[in-house]
Scaffold this motif. Sequence first.
Motif, mmCIF file in Angstrom:
data_model
loop_
_atom_site.group_PDB
_atom_site.id
_atom_site.type_symbol
_atom_site.label_atom_id
_atom_site.label_comp_id
_atom_site.label_asym_id
_atom_site.label_seq_id
_atom_site.Cartn_x
_atom_site.Cartn_y
_atom_site.Cartn_z
ATOM 1 N N GLY A 92 0.786 -1.223 0.000
ATOM 2 C CA GLY A 92 0.000 0.000 0.000
ATOM 3 C C GLY A 92 0.816 1.269 0.000
ATOM 4 O O GLY A 92 0.262 2.358 -0.223
ATOM 5 N N ASP A 93 2.136 1.186 0.254
ATOM 6 C CA ASP A 93 2.974 2.383 0.210
ATOM 7 C C ASP A 93 2.924 3.005 -1.178
ATOM 8 O O ASP A 93 3.034 2.317 -2.199
ATOM 9 N N GLY A 94 2.789 4.337 -1.226
ATOM 10 C CA GLY A 94 2.958 5.060 -2.471
ATOM 11 C C GLY A 94 4.438 5.300 -2.696
ATOM 12 O O GLY A 94 5.125 5.870 -1.832
ATOM 13 N N VAL A 95 4.965 4.855 -3.832
ATOM 14 C CA VAL A 95 6.408 4.895 -4.058
ATOM 15 C C VAL A 95 6.744 5.480 -5.423
ATOM 16 O O VAL A 95 5.967 5.428 -6.372
ATOM 17 N N GLY A 96 7.941 6.062 -5.485
ATOM 18 C CA GLY A 96 8.575 6.431 -6.739
ATOM 19 C C GLY A 96 9.907 5.715 -6.814
ATOM 20 O O GLY A 96 10.426 5.236 -5.793
ATOM 21 N N PHE A 97 10.492 5.646 -8.009
ATOM 22 C CA PHE A 97 11.690 4.817 -8.182
ATOM 23 C C PHE A 97 12.423 5.228 -9.443
ATOM 24 O O PHE A 97 11.864 5.904 -10.325
ATOM 25 N N LEU A 98 13.675 4.817 -9.527
ATOM 26 C CA LEU A 98 14.472 5.013 -10.726
ATOM 27 C C LEU A 98 14.623 3.679 -11.446
ATOM 28 O O LEU A 98 14.330 2.619 -10.889
ATOM 29 N N CYS A 99 15.119 3.729 -12.678
ATOM 30 C CA CYS A 99 14.938 2.586 -13.576
ATOM 31 C C CYS A 99 16.111 1.610 -13.648
ATOM 32 O O CYS A 99 16.036 0.626 -14.384
ATOM 33 N N ALA A 100 17.197 1.844 -12.925
ATOM 34 C CA ALA A 100 18.341 0.934 -13.004
ATOM 35 C C ALA A 100 18.040 -0.384 -12.284
ATOM 36 O O ALA A 100 17.495 -0.393 -11.178
ATOM 37 N N VAL A 101 18.393 -1.491 -12.923
ATOM 38 C CA VAL A 101 18.256 -2.816 -12.315
ATOM 39 C C VAL A 101 19.511 -3.631 -12.627
ATOM 40 O O VAL A 101 20.282 -3.299 -13.523
ATOM 41 N N ASP A 102 19.683 -4.702 -11.867
ATOM 42 C CA ASP A 102 20.775 -5.658 -12.065
ATOM 43 C C ASP A 102 22.161 -5.043 -11.910
ATOM 44 O O ASP A 102 23.148 -5.553 -12.454
ATOM 45 N N CYS A 103 22.252 -3.932 -11.177
ATOM 46 C CA CYS A 103 23.550 -3.384 -10.801
ATOM 47 C C CYS A 103 23.730 -3.598 -9.299
ATOM 48 O O CYS A 103 22.792 -3.971 -8.596
ATOM 49 N N CYS A 104 24.937 -3.345 -8.795
ATOM 50 C CA CYS A 104 25.207 -3.679 -7.393
ATOM 51 C C CYS A 104 24.759 -2.585 -6.434
ATOM 52 O O CYS A 104 24.559 -2.840 -5.242
ATOM 53 N N PHE A 105 24.621 -1.344 -6.908
ATOM 54 C CA PHE A 105 24.232 -0.180 -6.097
ATOM 55 C C PHE A 105 25.269 0.166 -5.025
ATOM 56 O O PHE A 105 25.037 1.040 -4.200
ATOM 57 N N ASP A 106 26.422 -0.504 -5.022
ATOM 58 C CA ASP A 106 27.354 -0.318 -3.911
ATOM 59 C C ASP A 106 28.769 0.038 -4.347
ATOM 60 O O ASP A 106 29.548 0.515 -3.537
ATOM 61 N N CYS A 107 29.127 -0.182 -5.613
ATOM 62 C CA CYS A 107 30.485 0.125 -6.049
ATOM 63 C C CYS A 107 30.671 1.639 -6.157
ATOM 64 O O CYS A 107 29.710 2.412 -6.071
ATOM 65 N N HIS A 108 31.903 2.062 -6.365
ATOM 66 C CA HIS A 108 32.192 3.496 -6.482
ATOM 67 C C HIS A 108 31.358 4.125 -7.596
ATOM 68 O O HIS A 108 30.809 5.230 -7.427
ATOM 69 N N ASN A 109 31.259 3.442 -8.729
ATOM 70 C CA ASN A 109 30.531 4.012 -9.857
ATOM 71 C C ASN A 109 29.042 4.152 -9.553
ATOM 72 O O ASN A 109 28.419 5.163 -9.885
ATOM 73 N N CYS A 110 28.445 3.149 -8.940
ATOM 74 C CA CYS A 110 27.030 3.235 -8.581
ATOM 75 C C CYS A 110 26.777 4.355 -7.586
ATOM 76 O O CYS A 110 25.752 5.044 -7.651
ATOM 77 N N HIS A 114 27.206 6.767 -11.963
ATOM 78 C CA HIS A 114 25.867 6.373 -12.402
ATOM 79 C C HIS A 114 25.816 4.863 -12.423
ATOM 80 O O HIS A 114 26.825 4.194 -12.689
ATOM 81 N N ASN A 115 24.615 4.324 -12.166
ATOM 82 C CA ASN A 115 24.458 2.871 -12.171
ATOM 83 C C ASN A 115 24.794 2.252 -13.522
ATOM 84 O O ASN A 115 25.152 1.071 -13.600
ATOM 85 N N ALA A 116 24.695 3.028 -14.600
ATOM 86 C CA ALA A 116 25.012 2.510 -15.930
ATOM 87 C C ALA A 116 26.453 2.028 -16.011
ATOM 88 O O ALA A 116 26.778 1.152 -16.825
ATOM 89 N N TRP A 117 27.326 2.581 -15.156
ATOM 90 C CA TRP A 117 28.748 2.221 -15.191
ATOM 91 C C TRP A 117 29.115 1.267 -14.059
ATOM 92 O O TRP A 117 30.273 1.150 -13.684
ATOM 93 N N GLY A 121 29.134 -4.661 -14.824
ATOM 94 C CA GLY A 121 28.873 -4.684 -16.253
ATOM 95 C C GLY A 121 27.524 -5.272 -16.609
ATOM 96 O O GLY A 121 27.242 -5.539 -17.782
ATOM 97 N N LYS A 122 26.647 -5.457 -15.628
ATOM 98 C CA LYS A 122 25.363 -6.108 -15.863
ATOM 99 C C LYS A 122 24.165 -5.157 -15.781
ATOM 100 O O LYS A 122 23.024 -5.585 -15.945
ATOM 101 N N ALA A 123 24.416 -3.884 -15.532
ATOM 102 C CA ALA A 123 23.315 -2.936 -15.325
ATOM 103 C C ALA A 123 22.404 -2.860 -16.544
ATOM 104 O O ALA A 123 22.860 -2.886 -17.692
#
Length: 354
Positions: A92-110, A114-117, A121-123
């Motif tokens: 039931g939470d109303g949420v917004g989100f961004l479109c990156a998936v299959d990245c680690c979200f934790d490396c320096h680049n993320c 940007h998550n694209a980098w 290499g799987k983003a």
Amino acid sequence: MGSIPKKTMRAQQYDQRDNKLHLNEIPVPEPREHELLVKIKCASLCHSDVMLFEPNEQNLILGQNPVTIGHEACGTVITTGSSEAAKKFKVGDGVGFLCAVDCCFDCHNCRNVHNAWCVTGKAKMQGFSVDGYFQEYAVVDARAAMVLPEGLDVKAAAPLFCAGVTAYHGVEDCELEAGQWVAVIGCGGLGHLGIQYAKAMGLKVIGLDIAEQALEQAKKCGADHVFNSIKDKDWKQKIMAITGGGVDAAINFTASKRSYDDCPSIIKPGQGLLMVVGIPREPLQLNALDIALGRYRVKGSNNGTCYNMRPAIEFSAKHNIHPHMTKFKLEEVPKMIELMNSHQAQGRMGVVFD
């Protein structure tokens, strides 16, 4: 956890084989452990979505075919995965989100670029290489999602989760001080938000566009001056006079290479900035001597990660910044694209679901 409400849903999908959209019936996805299943309440159209149909030299990466387009949306949580990140949300939470998936979200680049980098290499980006949001339900990564702050409507805030974050940081990353001059080039879907952010930050704003309806909207959003760069042959000289030698930053939200070519002539020499946001079909051409001799600086602005999303959204809620959005039905997405291509759209266009 919640339950998945039905097995299939409608989706507007781009097919590379005929370069067209098709309203298809596809399976409702099931969330993985780190994901949320969201009932889409609003999905809005971005110019990047339209680039799927155009020849371009900007490395737009496609994946599955056909693919549901759209990478801006808000919705309500239907069910969650089992991870710690996913369990922070409730049904039931109303949420917004961004479109990156299959990245680690934790490396320096993320975290910092940007998550694209992502170093994996799987983003992938939803709406391009995997299914996006012009469909009734979507799975999103919980790490790239947030509960909407009070004051933001789940059926109207979708444009903030690309256009809003992009426009906010396009202005914020110029690092200007209140009272300085900024030119907003392109006053449509991104620019009308950029003008609102700039005024909320205390900047003086000049709006530039070639569509009169966009310039009227720019005035309503608070622009101090507006110019039609096609109809007004003296717009450059007028800007130089108004600003006393040029703007402190020119933020280009357009996909027009010509508008980028015009930018240096209105930027204050020696300290002004060209902020690159919009992506033309062709690569930009910059004069190396201008850069080497410090005529102006060039900078890009990150268009959104989970680490810079929240400040933009919270600023929007605090300063009552809302996208101007025209509402359509899911079957009318092709019409939305026609309006965007013909420069007849005002603000953002979005599909509002029941």
